[in-house]
Motif scaffolding. Sequence first.
Motif: not given
Length: 205
Positions: A27-55
């Motif tokens: 990606m070499d700087g083609q995507v800014d931090g806010s896009i990375l957060y919204e599209k990748c980081i938040q959704t990934a962490l949401d999944t990991l947290c949901a996995n804990i709740r769902l065992r």
Amino acid sequence: MEQMLNQLKEAIISADSNQVDILMEAMDGQVDGSILYEKCIQTALDTLCANIRLRKGAVPELLMGLKQVDRIAEKIQKGKVRPTGEKVIIGVVEGDIHDMGKNVIRDVCRGYGHEVLDLGKNVPSDNFASAARDNNADVACLSTMMSTTVPAMKETVERLKSAKPDIRILIGGAFMNSEFAEQFGASGYAEDASMIISEIKRVMQ
């Protein structure tokens, strides 16, 4: 680009550091931090947290995912991927030195982009109060793992509300529950790391 963003999300979930490096380089700087957060980081962490709740997962998997978030933040040369404008103070109340749970909550909050001030363990109520006031904190997260420090939790909630009446206060740890939160006048209770972000969102509404 959308495909690479989805692949980066999956690399965070699976804690695949090699894939994270490959995708970030591609990606070499083609995507800014806010896009990375919204599209990748938040959704990934949401999944990991949901996995804990769902065992379907556990805290170690969440922590490994958070390490990938840190690596992404370093690659885009920012301390946080996206600041939310909300300031969180966190610590273990006076009389308790057990901070493993607190540390996980701290890392989760930072991974989601919150600005976090970690006060440490065995923190007097006055220190919580002054930190909340001096840093204009939005949220205070209080932890204890001991039954003997329940009175200290109550006192700390009271001191925080006196020092900064508009602060939202979340409590957690062994022996804590929603009934204690209501009794002490706290804003809410987070059972574990998988619940902290949803509770912060709820109390900030």
